[in-house]
Design a protein around this motif. Sequence first.
Motif, mmCIF file in Angstrom:
data_model
loop_
_atom_site.group_PDB
_atom_site.id
_atom_site.type_symbol
_atom_site.label_atom_id
_atom_site.label_comp_id
_atom_site.label_asym_id
_atom_site.label_seq_id
_atom_site.Cartn_x
_atom_site.Cartn_y
_atom_site.Cartn_z
ATOM 1 N N LYS A 73 0.769 -1.261 0.027
ATOM 2 C CA LYS A 73 0.075 0.156 0.048
ATOM 3 C C LYS A 73 0.967 1.212 0.047
ATOM 4 C CE LYS A 73 -4.374 -1.234 0.227
ATOM 5 N NZ LYS A 73 -4.185 -2.590 -0.407
ATOM 6 N N ILE A 74 0.572 2.090 -0.775
ATOM 7 C CA ILE A 74 1.391 3.514 -0.925
ATOM 8 C C ILE A 74 0.803 4.571 -0.075
ATOM 9 C CG2 ILE A 74 0.043 4.212 -2.942
ATOM 10 C CD1 ILE A 74 2.837 5.663 -3.903
ATOM 11 N N GLY A 75 1.155 5.219 0.985
ATOM 12 C CA GLY A 75 0.826 6.380 1.618
ATOM 13 C C GLY A 75 -0.146 7.163 0.929
ATOM 14 N N MET A 76 0.201 7.379 -0.358
ATOM 15 C CA MET A 76 -0.279 8.612 -0.803
ATOM 16 C C MET A 76 -1.952 8.481 -1.232
ATOM 17 S SD MET A 76 2.733 8.823 -1.528
ATOM 18 C CE MET A 76 4.172 9.533 -2.055
ATOM 19 N N SER A 77 -2.156 6.955 -0.939
ATOM 20 C CA SER A 77 -3.573 6.595 -1.325
ATOM 21 C C SER A 77 -4.458 6.695 0.009
ATOM 22 C CB SER A 77 -3.739 5.119 -1.850
ATOM 23 O OG SER A 77 -3.267 4.383 -0.852
ATOM 24 N N PHE A 78 -3.823 6.965 1.145
ATOM 25 C CA PHE A 78 -4.207 7.312 2.581
ATOM 26 C C PHE A 78 -5.238 6.317 2.911
ATOM 27 C CE2 PHE A 78 -3.840 11.475 0.341
ATOM 28 C CZ PHE A 78 -2.849 11.931 0.962
ATOM 29 N N PRO A 79 -4.583 5.058 2.882
ATOM 30 C CA PRO A 79 -5.310 3.652 3.163
ATOM 31 C C PRO A 79 -5.519 3.520 4.619
ATOM 32 C CG PRO A 79 -3.074 2.962 3.025
ATOM 33 C CD PRO A 79 -2.945 4.626 2.556
ATOM 34 N N GLN A 80 -6.693 2.665 4.777
ATOM 35 C CA GLN A 80 -6.786 2.327 6.358
ATOM 36 C C GLN A 80 -5.925 1.265 6.465
ATOM 37 O OE1 GLN A 80 -11.202 1.437 6.699
ATOM 38 N NE2 GLN A 80 -11.460 3.581 8.047
ATOM 39 N N TRP A 81 -5.616 1.264 7.724
ATOM 40 C CA TRP A 81 -4.696 0.191 8.350
ATOM 41 C C TRP A 81 -4.714 -0.110 9.763
ATOM 42 C CZ3 TRP A 81 -1.068 -1.356 4.773
ATOM 43 C CH2 TRP A 81 0.067 -2.020 5.284
ATOM 44 N N PRO A 82 -4.664 -1.449 10.335
ATOM 45 C CA PRO A 82 -4.833 -1.860 11.746
ATOM 46 C C PRO A 82 -3.711 -1.136 12.377
ATOM 47 C CG PRO A 82 -3.823 -3.788 10.323
ATOM 48 C CD PRO A 82 -4.330 -2.662 9.300
ATOM 49 N N VAL A 83 -4.239 -0.511 13.363
ATOM 50 C CA VAL A 83 -3.238 0.312 14.418
ATOM 51 C C VAL A 83 -3.292 -0.271 15.899
ATOM 52 C CG1 VAL A 83 -2.566 2.564 15.234
ATOM 53 C CG2 VAL A 83 -2.889 2.265 12.664
ATOM 54 N N ILE A 84 -2.298 -0.298 16.464
ATOM 55 C CA ILE A 84 -2.367 -0.663 17.966
ATOM 56 C C ILE A 84 -2.244 0.524 18.789
ATOM 57 C CG2 ILE A 84 -1.453 -1.954 19.886
ATOM 58 C CD1 ILE A 84 -0.002 -3.946 17.437
ATOM 59 N N VAL A 85 -2.980 0.822 19.600
ATOM 60 C CA VAL A 85 -3.219 2.007 20.646
ATOM 61 C C VAL A 85 -3.456 1.334 22.133
ATOM 62 C CG1 VAL A 85 -3.997 3.458 19.134
ATOM 63 C CG2 VAL A 85 -5.855 2.212 20.392
ATOM 64 N N ASN A 86 -3.143 2.235 23.099
ATOM 65 C CA ASN A 86 -3.634 2.031 24.330
ATOM 66 C C ASN A 86 -4.576 2.876 24.677
ATOM 67 O OD1 ASN A 86 -3.470 1.471 27.276
ATOM 68 N ND2 ASN A 86 -1.443 1.571 27.443
ATOM 69 N N ASN A 87 -5.781 2.529 24.871
ATOM 70 C CA ASN A 87 -6.823 3.342 25.243
ATOM 71 C C ASN A 87 -7.772 2.916 26.257
ATOM 72 O OD1 ASN A 87 -8.810 5.236 25.208
ATOM 73 N ND2 ASN A 87 -9.644 5.042 23.266
ATOM 74 N N ASN A 88 -7.317 2.911 27.389
ATOM 75 C CA ASN A 88 -7.829 2.181 28.585
ATOM 76 C C ASN A 88 -7.742 0.504 28.270
ATOM 77 O OD1 ASN A 88 -9.004 4.409 29.993
ATOM 78 N ND2 ASN A 88 -10.578 4.499 28.416
#
Length: 250
Positions: A37-52
């Motif tokens: 995937k190229i960033g310039m297409s602004f794709p959705q991506w699984p991301v890991i966060v710490n939100n509670n």
Amino acid sequence: MCYDIALNANLQRILKSVPLLKTAGNLDLNFDTTYHKIGMSFPQWPVIVNNNGLKVDKYTWGPVPKLLDTLEKVKRQRQMYLNARSEKVLESGTMWNAIRHQRCLIPVTGFFEYRQIPEWKNKVAYYIHSKEQEVFLIAGLWAYSNSWDVDKPERIPTFTLLTRAANPLMRQIHNGGDNAGRMPLMLPNELALQWIEKDITETDIRNIIQYEYPAEQLEYWPVNSVRKVKPDDETVIARAVYEGLPELSL
């Protein structure tokens, strides 16, 4: 900078790579695996966060800063925010310093960079991945941004991928252009999970962003250009042969 990434892995393979994620929320997340995937297409991506607690969710690659307040500005300048220099995270007055508490991790199976060869017309694309981890983690920052692809922008979660000064191998591969000598801020699992802890100090952040992923732990080979339209399958990362291509050294 790093604008081309791959995630040829489903959620179960991500969990296998980061066992602590088994306690994460939203484990019914579905996403399409991809070889590029190229960033310039602004794709959705699984991301890991710490939100509670740890969570895995889909974020859109590419924040939209408040200064990009018209669709025309977004189209012209948004790609400048796909990556962020890790040094800016602790630099007062920068956008990245302002959101340094909004840290995230971007799981990938590999990324691509282009090498400039003296007297060659075209750069050579390389696929790079970790020898140690099938799925490895890149440090990032997230932010809620206006979505400018609709008439009335709504707030969506977005992320940027952090880069750092390249290790000796990546300096040889990413050796041309305005942002030569950079690589993604790849983190081993221990540092990756520390990166998204809520209570880390500025000293902790400084120590993490100074981490250099060892060159000897990277595997790499030349591939055909990933900027040309092609099927999203294993042929994207197939080894390509370039006659006379100079060897890289470690």
